[in-house]
Design a protein around this motif. Structure first.
Motif, PDB file in Angstrom:
ATOM      1  N   ARG A  10      13.461  73.968  43.662  1.00  0.00           N
ATOM      2  CA  ARG A  10      12.902  73.710  42.587  1.00  0.00           C
ATOM      3  C   ARG A  10      11.649  74.379  42.389  1.00  0.00           C
ATOM      4  O   ARG A  10      11.124  74.704  43.493  1.00  0.00           O
ATOM      5  N   VAL A  11      11.400  74.494  41.186  1.00  0.00           N
ATOM      6  CA  VAL A  11      10.015  75.285  40.972  1.00  0.00           C
ATOM      7  C   VAL A  11       9.151  74.269  40.190  1.00  0.00           C
ATOM      8  O   VAL A  11       9.371  73.420  39.452  1.00  0.00           O
ATOM      9  N   GLY A  12       7.826  74.313  40.699  1.00  0.00           N
ATOM     10  CA  GLY A  12       6.786  73.095  40.379  1.00  0.00           C
ATOM     11  C   GLY A  12       5.522  73.845  40.471  1.00  0.00           C
ATOM     12  O   GLY A  12       5.231  74.775  41.270  1.00  0.00           O
ATOM     13  N   GLN A  13       4.431  73.049  39.968  1.00  0.00           N
ATOM     14  CA  GLN A  13       2.905  73.487  40.045  1.00  0.00           C
ATOM     15  C   GLN A  13       2.122  72.456  40.773  1.00  0.00           C
ATOM     16  O   GLN A  13       2.359  71.225  40.356  1.00  0.00           O
ATOM     17  N   THR A  14       1.526  72.870  41.743  1.00  0.00           N
ATOM     18  CA  THR A  14       0.581  72.105  42.369  1.00  0.00           C
ATOM     19  C   THR A  14      -0.933  72.538  42.584  1.00  0.00           C
ATOM     20  O   THR A  14      -0.818  73.922  42.427  1.00  0.00           O
ATOM     21  N   LEU A  15      -1.850  71.836  42.821  1.00  0.00           N
ATOM     22  CA  LEU A  15      -3.118  72.414  43.510  1.00  0.00           C
ATOM     23  C   LEU A  15      -3.213  72.419  44.585  1.00  0.00           C
ATOM     24  O   LEU A  15      -3.141  71.329  45.599  1.00  0.00           O
ATOM     25  N   ILE A  16      -3.632  73.545  45.058  1.00  0.00           N
ATOM     26  CA  ILE A  16      -3.844  73.796  46.529  1.00  0.00           C
ATOM     27  C   ILE A  16      -5.132  74.261  46.697  1.00  0.00           C
ATOM     28  O   ILE A  16      -5.735  75.290  46.021  1.00  0.00           O
ATOM     29  N   LEU A  17      -5.756  73.822  47.725  1.00  0.00           N
ATOM     30  CA  LEU A  17      -7.370  74.448  48.067  1.00  0.00           C
ATOM     31  C   LEU A  17      -7.059  75.532  48.843  1.00  0.00           C
ATOM     32  O   LEU A  17      -6.463  75.459  49.945  1.00  0.00           O
ATOM     33  N   SER A  18      -7.860  76.784  48.527  1.00  0.00           N
ATOM     34  CA  SER A  18      -7.790  77.754  49.322  1.00  0.00           C
ATOM     35  C   SER A  18      -8.648  77.577  50.451  1.00  0.00           C
ATOM     36  O   SER A  18      -9.462  76.569  50.634  1.00  0.00           O
ATOM     37  N   PRO A  19      -8.352  78.285  51.546  1.00  0.00           N
ATOM     38  CA  PRO A  19      -9.225  78.208  52.839  1.00  0.00           C
ATOM     39  C   PRO A  19     -10.554  78.325  52.407  1.00  0.00           C
ATOM     40  O   PRO A  19     -11.387  77.707  53.075  1.00  0.00           O
ATOM     41  N   GLN A  20     -11.075  79.337  51.849  1.00  0.00           N
ATOM     42  CA  GLN A  20     -12.305  79.445  51.428  1.00  0.00           C
ATOM     43  C   GLN A  20     -12.940  78.223  50.551  1.00  0.00           C
ATOM     44  O   GLN A  20     -14.155  77.695  50.996  1.00  0.00           O
ATOM     45  N   LEU A  21     -12.455  77.599  49.736  1.00  0.00           N
ATOM     46  CA  LEU A  21     -13.040  76.379  49.060  1.00  0.00           C
ATOM     47  C   LEU A  21     -12.743  75.231  50.000  1.00  0.00           C
ATOM     48  O   LEU A  21     -13.702  74.346  49.779  1.00  0.00           O
ATOM     49  N   GLN A  22     -12.125  75.141  50.927  1.00  0.00           N
ATOM     50  CA  GLN A  22     -12.091  74.071  51.905  1.00  0.00           C
ATOM     51  C   GLN A  22     -13.380  74.362  52.884  1.00  0.00           C
ATOM     52  O   GLN A  22     -13.979  73.226  53.007  1.00  0.00           O
TER      53      GLN A  22
END
Length: 491
Positions: A10-22
């Motif tokens: 399945r193809v979907g879009q999610t928001l993922i925090l990058s390591p630098q943003l974390q």
């Protein structure tokens, strides 16, 4: 229809925090002292990152373009400190910083004429070494006074003594655990009760005070009877106390005054470690135009990239180094530049939020806690253009120092209490409630119903249960308990 496991794509879009943003979010929630420890750890890991003390000149090797700066070449302009009040042209993410900026510097109290005196010295040097714990003090006395079997029993007893100086384990259980007779434990306990400070090793409050009275040679039968009926002292039953102690009113008054001179928690006089001083993260200064906010620069060192050392490593890596060494150097450069930008973003966000809080609570800084306004995280977030969670992280573990004292930023957020005029903060209502109780006649204390009436006359529409909740939250006893204490004191 057959049921069974299967694999689906399945193809979907999610928001993922990058390591630098974390990592940037984590830096935002740290206090200045925690951030200093984080920077010190990064300085150990990154060889091209250096810290420069506030006021020291920037070394010539900290120049742009990745090579040593020619001494004859003027240094690049310093990265400007973020404005105290962020305008609409300054985005919230704070990443509009010139990538060529080599260090970050925030104005602090040392940059102003009102800065603390430099002769104050280092705070760490002014703080003495931590005291010995109560356990260590008692163990040392036991080792000098006892030996062999008695010493082992004494150390077992000392191990059950809490920080206030009381034995927390029943002697029967202790004797069973050690496999010895109860009388032997009691005999050694009497020896431990002779150690300093006087009163340690007691099992009850009456026994603790009796040990101190015996040392003063004041443990006569009347005082012993008083210590056996401390419940009557707590209830203020002076008639019954005179009867059980067989004394008149004047003698009982002398005994009660003497009772107040004893220490109910003698163990607290020893040890406990050092109280960690609160180092403010922000300063509020009064100026001709109002109140301004500034960061405490003394706890935030300036960071620079040592371009000279970077050039030497690059030259060595090109001639003799491997690909892994060149990748490590590039990673160090990227990490150093990101950390400098992240620190500047953190400073900009904290100053923006703190400035808005001070602007909202200007009446508090001007007139006191009675003028504290109700304030929410959402209100500050809407005014500053940041997310509500960002405001929560900024105000976590951050302290602000002003003319009225040092406060945690969370202190300025409070729900509203409806009044006949403007809504006021709960903290202001609690302060007024405490003032009414402190001004009451001790022998005729104000009941919660009476406090409700007085507060309503001043415009605070509160229910009785609300007044009771606020009073209990401030650890203020009921009117009955306050009157009982006043009777004992007046006796």
């Amino acid at each position: 229809m057959a049921l069974g496991p299967r694999l689906d794509l399945r193809v979907g879009q999610t928001l993922i925090l990058s390591p630098q943003l974390q990592a940037a979010i984590r830096l935002l929630a740290l206090s200045n002292l925690e951030l200093a420890a984080e920077i010190a750890s990064e300085l150990e890991r990154n060889p091209i990152l250096e810290a420069v003390a506030d006021g020291e000149p920037i070394p010539p090797e900290a120049g742009p373009a990745g090579v040593a700066t020619d001494p004859a070449t003027p240094e690049p302009p310093l990265a400007a400190a973020p404005d105290l009040i962020a305008g609409p042209d300054r985005p919230d993410d704070g990443l509009d910083i010139d990538p060529a900026a080599e260090f970050i510097h925030h104005d602090g109290p040392a940059d102003f004429a009102t800065a603390p005196d430099a002769d104050d010295g280092n705070l760490i040097e002014r703080i003495g070494a931590p005291e010995e714990s109560l356990l260590a003090v008692l163990s040392r006395q036991a080792e000098s006074a006892l030996a062999g079997r008695d010493l082992a029993i004494a150390l077992a007893i000392i191990g059950t003594i809490d920080e206030a100086g009381y034995v927390t384990e029943p002697l029967e259980a202790l004797a069973e655990r050690l496999g010895i007779a109860l009388g032997e434990v009691e005999r050694v306990l009497r020896i431990v009760q002779g150690f300093e400070p006087t009163g340690v090793g007691a099992r009850t409050l009456g026994e603790c005070i009796a040990l101190q009275a015996a040392e003063r040679d004041r443990l006569d039968p009347c005082m012993a009877a008083l210590l056996q009926h401390l419940d009557l002292v707590a209830s203020g039953d002076l008639v019954q106390l005179r009867r059980v102690c067989d004394v008149d009113a004047e003698d009982l008054a002398d005994m009660l005054r003497e009772l107040r001179t004893y220490d109910p928690k003698p163990g607290l006089r020893i040890g406990g470690g050092l109280a960690t001083p609160i180092v403010p993260d922000l300063f509020v200064r009064r100026t001709a135009k109002g109140f301004t906010v500034e960061l405490n620069a003394e706890t935030l060192p300036r960071l620079i990239v040592n371009r000279n050392y970077q050039a030497e490593i690059e030259a060595h890596a090109r001639c003799h180094g491997s690909r892994a060494e060149r990748q490590f150097l590039q990673q160090c450069v990227s990490q150093a530049q990101w950390l400098i930008r992240a620190l500047d973003q953190r400073a900009s966000t904290i100053l923006k939020v703190a400035t808005e809080i001070v602007a909202q609570q200007a009446a508090f800084f001007e007139h006191g806690i009675s003028h504290l306004r109700p304030l929410t995280l959402r209100a500050v977030a809407d005014a500053t253009g940041v997310h509500e969670s960002t405001v929560s992280r900024v105000t976590s573990n951050k302290f602000l120092s002003s003319e009225r004292g040092t406060f945690e930023l969370k202190f300025f957020f409070s729900s509203a209490v409806h009044t006949s005029g403007e809504d006021v903060a709960i903290a202001a209502v609690k302060a007024r409630l405490k003032a009414l109780i402190e001004a009451e006649d001790p022998l005729k204390p104000l009941s919660d119903d009476r406090l409700v009436d007085l507060l309503r006359r001043e415009g605070y529409d509160l229910a009785r249960r609300t007044v009771t909740k606020y009073r209990e939250a401030m650890a203020i006893p009921s009117s009955f308990a306050r009157r009982r204490r006043a009777i004992v004191r007046s006796a």
